[in-house]
Design an enzyme around this catalytic site. Structure first.
Site: not given
Ligand code: FPP
Length: 215
Positions: A2-7, A50, A53, A163, A182
């Site tokens: 997760d986080g590709n879009g924000r990057w 997804n 999108r 995550r 965990e």
């Protein structure tokens, strides 16, 4: 992953550039996992949700998946990585379906590292599908029998679920399999993830005491 879009947004780039950088992070992380002695890694590449999108982003991702198989995953194969896909296959293009099968077949004898890619995957959908198939088979159910109807019964349950991007959710990932996993939540956006972040998550994991409900 997760986080590709924000990057991408933070750099003023199109979201597809974030996903592309995400494929490099995938390769880097698999190589780091091998070096650190991890034997098996499952990554969430595309969820059943997804598909909601914007069409341009879906199109970019559906181009990126076969490209990544050809570019990154074939190279990982030459390093001994066996890749398998979990999730629905029927909504992927014929080309992507073919490449997934080819990669699975080509890497079937690799034993150095097991990579599982969740594509068009949803944990609830997997459980419902397994229940449907178990009912059709008319078998008496216990946990091991139910597991045998999951997408990949041979996939080990995750010891640790990481995550990325600071989100504190499971988001429909491996719901059955991660019952006793965990959890590690890291702020790093997926395209920036690599050896340092993996090592730190594993160090943290090593300090935990797993009880599986016992004392
Ligand atoms: C989530 O970040 C990431 C995805 C939906 C796609 C991940 C896919 C790859 C890295 C390609 C891997 C390719 C293969 C073949 C395994 P996001 O876009 O939701 O990030 P955001 O929350 O910052 O918008």
């Amino acid at each position: 992953m997760d986080g590709n879009g924000r990057w991408a947004r933070r750099r003023g780039l199109p979201v597809a550039a974030g996903h592309r950088a995400g494929t490099k992070a995938l390769r880097r992380t698999v190589e780091a996992a091998i070096d650190l002695g991890v034997e098996s890694l499952a990554v969430y590449a595309f969820s059943t949700e997804n598909w909601l999108r914007p069409p341009e982003e879906i199109d970019a991702l559906m181009e990126l998946f076969p490209e990544t198989i050809d570019r990154e995953l074939r190279d990982l194969a030459s390093q001994g990585v066996r890749t398998r896909f979990i999730g629905r296959r029927d909504r992927a293009s014929a080309e992507l379906q073919r490449k997934m099968i080819e990669l699975e077949e080509e890497t079937a004898e690799k034993t150095r590292f097991q990579l599982w890619i969740a594509f068009d995957y949803g944990g609830r959908g997997e459980i419902v599908e397994a229940a449907r198939r178990a009912a059709a088979a008319g078998v008496e159910l216990d946990e091991p029998t139910f597991r045998s109807f999951l997408y990949a019964p041979e996939m080990p349950d995750p010891d640790l679920v990481i995550r990325t991007s600071g989100e504190l959710r499971i988001s429909n990932f491996l719901l059955w399999q991660s019952a006793y996993a965990e959890l590690a939540f890291v702020d790093t956006l997926w395209p920036d993830f690599g050896e340092e972040q993996l090592r730190s998550a594993l160090d943290d994991y090593a300090s935990r005491r797993r009880r599986f409900g016992g004392r």
